[in-house]
Design an enzyme around this catalytic site. Structure first.
Site, short mmCIF file in Angstrom:
data_model
loop_
_atom_site.label_atom_id
_atom_site.label_comp_id
_atom_site.label_asym_id
_atom_site.label_seq_id
_atom_site.Cartn_x
_atom_site.Cartn_y
_atom_site.Cartn_z
N ASP A 183 -82.47 21.17 36.45
CA ASP A 183 -83.34 22.34 36.46
C ASP A 183 -84.71 21.98 35.88
O ASP A 183 -84.80 21.56 34.72
CB ASP A 183 -82.67 23.44 35.62
N MET A 184 -85.74 22.16 36.67
CA MET A 184 -87.08 21.74 36.25
C MET A 184 -87.55 22.46 34.99
O MET A 184 -88.26 21.90 34.17
CB MET A 184 -88.04 21.95 37.42
N ARG A 185 -87.12 23.74 34.83
CA ARG A 185 -87.53 24.46 33.62
C ARG A 185 -86.93 23.82 32.38
O ARG A 185 -87.60 23.66 31.36
CB ARG A 185 -87.07 25.92 33.68
N GLU A 188 -93.80 27.19 43.36
CA GLU A 188 -94.50 28.44 43.02
C GLU A 188 -94.82 28.55 41.53
O GLU A 188 -95.76 29.24 41.15
CB GLU A 188 -93.64 29.66 43.42
N GLY A 206 -89.07 27.73 44.05
CA GLY A 206 -89.02 27.82 42.59
C GLY A 206 -89.98 26.90 41.85
O GLY A 206 -90.76 27.36 41.00
N ILE A 207 -89.94 25.62 42.14
CA ILE A 207 -90.82 24.66 41.45
C ILE A 207 -92.25 24.77 42.00
O ILE A 207 -93.22 24.84 41.25
CB ILE A 207 -90.28 23.22 41.60
N GLU A 230 -87.33 33.94 52.32
CA GLU A 230 -86.43 33.68 53.45
C GLU A 230 -85.68 34.95 53.85
O GLU A 230 -85.45 35.19 55.04
CB GLU A 230 -85.44 32.57 53.07
N ASN A 250 -84.35 23.92 44.24
CA ASN A 250 -83.23 23.00 43.95
C ASN A 250 -83.08 22.02 45.10
O ASN A 250 -82.91 20.83 44.91
CB ASN A 250 -81.94 23.79 43.76
N GLY A 251 -83.10 22.57 46.32
CA GLY A 251 -83.27 21.73 47.50
C GLY A 251 -84.76 21.60 47.73
O GLY A 251 -85.50 22.54 47.42
N ARG A 261 -79.71 16.14 44.43
CA ARG A 261 -79.55 15.25 45.60
C ARG A 261 -80.55 14.10 45.53
O ARG A 261 -81.68 14.29 45.06
CB ARG A 261 -79.80 16.05 46.90
N ASN A 275 -77.51 35.53 52.53
CA ASN A 275 -77.66 34.08 52.47
C ASN A 275 -76.45 33.57 51.69
O ASN A 275 -76.40 33.65 50.47
CB ASN A 275 -78.97 33.77 51.75
N ARG A 335 -78.49 33.87 57.10
CA ARG A 335 -79.02 32.51 57.18
C ARG A 335 -77.85 31.62 57.62
O ARG A 335 -76.81 31.60 56.96
CB ARG A 335 -79.51 32.09 55.81
N HIS A 348 -84.66 24.23 55.88
CA HIS A 348 -85.62 25.14 55.22
C HIS A 348 -86.52 25.83 56.25
O HIS A 348 -87.64 26.26 55.93
CB HIS A 348 -86.51 24.39 54.19
P1 ADP Z 1 -82.91 27.24 45.42
O1 ADP Z 1 -83.28 28.54 46.12
O2 ADP Z 1 -83.08 26.01 46.27
O3 ADP Z 1 -81.61 27.29 44.69
P2 ADP Z 1 -85.24 27.79 43.76
O4 ADP Z 1 -86.29 27.91 44.83
O5 ADP Z 1 -84.83 29.01 43.04
O6 ADP Z 1 -83.98 26.99 44.28
O7 ADP Z 1 -85.83 26.73 42.70
C1 ADP Z 1 -85.12 26.34 41.57
C2 ADP Z 1 -86.01 25.40 40.75
O8 ADP Z 1 -87.22 26.08 40.45
C3 ADP Z 1 -85.38 24.99 39.42
O9 ADP Z 1 -85.69 23.63 39.17
C4 ADP Z 1 -86.09 25.90 38.43
O10 ADP Z 1 -86.20 25.31 37.17
C5 ADP Z 1 -87.45 26.03 39.05
N1 ADP Z 1 -88.08 27.29 38.63
C6 ADP Z 1 -87.72 28.53 39.01
N2 ADP Z 1 -88.47 29.47 38.38
C7 ADP Z 1 -89.31 28.79 37.58
C8 ADP Z 1 -90.33 29.18 36.66
N3 ADP Z 1 -90.64 30.46 36.44
N4 ADP Z 1 -91.00 28.20 36.01
C9 ADP Z 1 -90.71 26.90 36.23
N5 ADP Z 1 -89.74 26.47 37.08
C10 ADP Z 1 -89.06 27.40 37.74
#
Ligand code: ADP
Length: 395
Positions: A283-285, A331, A328-329, A379, A211-212, A241, A8, A93, A181
Site C-alpha cells: 500500500d503506497m500510503r 490521483e 488511487g496512487i 469505472e 493496486n493494479g 504484482r 465490480n 465489469r 483497465h
Molecule cells: P484498486 O482499485 O486497483 O484496488 P486503488 O485505485 O484504490 O486500487 O489504489 C490503491 C492505491 O492507491 C494504494 O497503494 C493506496 O495506498 C493508494 N492511495 C489511495 N488513496 C490514497 C491517498 N489518499 N493518498 C495516497 N495514496 C492513496
C-alpha cells in the site's frame, strides 16, 4: 426514479454503485459501497453520495458465504430500503472479452457460455465476474444485465501491439496481448474531451496507478498500445504484482528451485511488486509513512519502471502531447507523480510543484511542451453509461 446499478466483482470484494436517472436519462450517483473480505470475514458497507452510512454489516465467521450469498443479502436489504428506485439494468465489469467482444453486451445464456470459455485467460478474475452475474440471474431473472469488458477499449489497437513474438499458431489460439483497465481509460478519454478537447485529439499516455497499475497510449482517444498484455500481470510494477519479468525467471523458479506453478503464480501475483521489494507493504500510503531504505528503493523502482514504460509508449505514439495520472496512487500521491515526471523531463514534461500539490486537473507549467493532468477515474460510472446505452438500443 429509474436507476442503474454497477457491479465490480473481484476475488474477495464486490464494489457496487446505484445511479438514479434524471428526466433526461443521465445517471447521477445516489449510493455506493463495497463488500470486502469475501471468503474470510465479509463486511458490507453502503453509503449515500453524501457519505451517510446506510448499511453496515459484518459476518465475523462468514467464511462460507459465497459471492452469491452476499449479493442476496445486499438485494434483500436493497428491496426493503431503496423504495423509490426502479432498477432498470445492472452493469458488470467483466475482465475478459477475448478477441470476440469489442463492446458491451446484453447478457444471455449464450453470452455467459462464451464468457465461461474465456475463464482460462483470466482464471483469477473472470469466474468471480460471472458468478455475480449468475447470482443475480437467479435472484431477478427478468432484470437486464450488461457485460462491460476491461479488454474492449484495447480491442482495435494495432496488430503489432497485440502480437507476442511466439509461434503464430499460439496467437491464433488467443495467446496475445489484450490489455486491461479499459473502462478506466475509456472514462479518462471521455473526461479529457470535456477538459481539453484539443489535447484529447492528440497523443496521450494515461497512467492508471492503483493496486493494479498500467499505462495506455491513446491517439485521438483510442488505445494504440498498453503495458498490460496477455494477463494483468504484465507491464508496470504494482502493489503485489511483479509486472514485466524475464520469462527465464519463471522457468528458473520451476526447473531449478522446484516451485510448483501454483507457487510461482502466488509469488508473481501476490508477493511481488511494492510488497516484495519493500518487504513491508503493498500500500503506497503505508510506504509513504516509512523511512526504511527498502521502501525508498521500492518507490524508486515503481517510478523508474513507470517512466521507462512511458518512454516505450511514447515510441509507440511517435511523440507525446499529454500525460494523465489516475487511480488511487495517480490521483493522490504527488511525490510519485513528481518522480515519474522528472524522469521524463527530456521528453518535454515540466511539472508545476505548486499545482501538483493541489487538485489539478492541470499540473504542468504553462510552457511545458507536454501537458500533465490528474483526472479521477470512475469505472462504475462508465459501466452505468454503457448499460444505459445498451438499454436504449433495446427499446
Ligand atoms: P484498486 O482499485 O486497483 O484496488 P486503488 O485505485 O484504490 O486500487 O489504489 C490503491 C492505491 O492507491 C494504494 O497503494 C493506496 O495506498 C493508494 N492511495 C489511495 N488513496 C490514497 C491517498 N489518499 N493518498 C495516497 N495514496 C492513496
Amino acid at each position: 426514479m429509474k436507476a442503474v446499478v454497477s457491479l465490480n466483482s473481484g476475488s474477495s470484494s464486490i464494489k457496487f454503485a446505484l445511479y438514479g436517472l434524471d428526466a433526461q436519462g443521465s445517471p447521477s450517483l445516489s449510493a455506493g459501497g463495497k463488500i470486502e473480505g469475501i471468503g474470510i470475514a465479509p463486511h458490507l458497507v453502503a453509503r449515500t453520495v453524501d457519505g451517510e452510512t446506510i448499511f453496515d454489516r459484518n459476518w465475523p465467521d462468514g467464511a462460507n458465504l459465497t459471492h452469491a450469498d452476499l449479493l442476496k443479502e445486499l438485494f434483500d436489504w436493497a428491496l426493503g430500503h431503496l423504495d423509490g428506485y426502479e432498477v432498470v439494468a445492472i452493469g458488470h465489469r467483466v475482465v475478459h472479452g477475448g478477441t470476440q467482444f469489442a463492446a458491451p453486451r446484453l447478457i444471455d445464456e449464450a453470452l455467459l457460455d462464451a464468457l465461461d470459455a474465456l475463464c482460462p485467460l483470466a482464471p483469477l478474475h473472470q469466474p468471480h465476474n460471472l458468478a455475480a452475474i449468475r447470482a443475480i440471474r437467479t435472484l431477478q431473472p427478468d432484470l437486464p444485465q450488461v457485460a462491460c469488458f476491461d479488454t474492449a477499449f484495447h480491442h482495435d489497437k494495432p496488430l503489432l501491439a497485440s502480437r507476442l513474438a511466439i509461434p503464430r499458431a499460439l496467437h491464433d489460439q488467443g495467446i496475445r496481448r489484450y490489455g486491461f483497465h479499459g473502462l478506466s481509460y475509456e472514462y479518462i478519454a471521455r473526461r479529457l474531451r470535456d477538459i481539453d478537447p484539443a489535447l484529447a485529439g492528440g497523443r496521450i499516455i494515461a497512467a492508471h496507478l492503483g493496486n493494479g497499475a498500467s499505462l495506455c497510449a491513446m491517439r485521438g482517444g483510442r488505445s494504440v498500445d498498453t503495458t498490460m498484455g496477455f494477463t494483468a500481470l504484465d507491464g508496470l510494477m504494482m502493489g503485489t504484482r511483479c509486472g514485466s519479468i524475464d520469462p527465464g525467471v519463471v522457468l528458473h523458479l520451476q526447473t531449478q528451485m522446484g516451485m510448483s506453478a501454483a507457487e510461482v503464480e502466488q509469488l508473481l501475483y501476490k508477493q511481488s511488486g511494492l510488497l516484495g521489494v519493500s518487504g513491508i507493504s503493498s500500500d503506497m500510503r503505508a510506504l509513504a509513512a516509512s523511512d526504511a531504505p527498502e521502501v525508498e528503493e521500492a518507490i524508486s523502482l515503481f517510478t523508474w519502471r513507470a517512466a521507462r514504460e512511458a518512454g516505450a509508449l511514447t515510441a509507440s505514439l511517435g511523440g507525446l502531447d499529454g500525460l494523465v495520472f489516475t487511480a488511487g496512487i495517480g490521483e493522490n500521491n504527488a511525490d510519485v507523480r513528481s518522480r515519474i515526471c522528472r524522469r521524463l523531463e527530456w521528453l518535454g514534461l515540466e511539472i508545476d510543484g505548486l499545482a501538483n500539490a493541489g487538485h489539478g486537473p492541470v499540473i504542468s507549467l504553462p510552457d511545458s511542451r507536454v501537458k500533465i493532468l490528474v483526472i479521477p477515474t470512475d469505472e462504475e460510472r462508465m459501466i452505468a453509461l454503457h448499460s444505459l446505452t445498451i438499454m436504449e438500443k433495446r427499446t
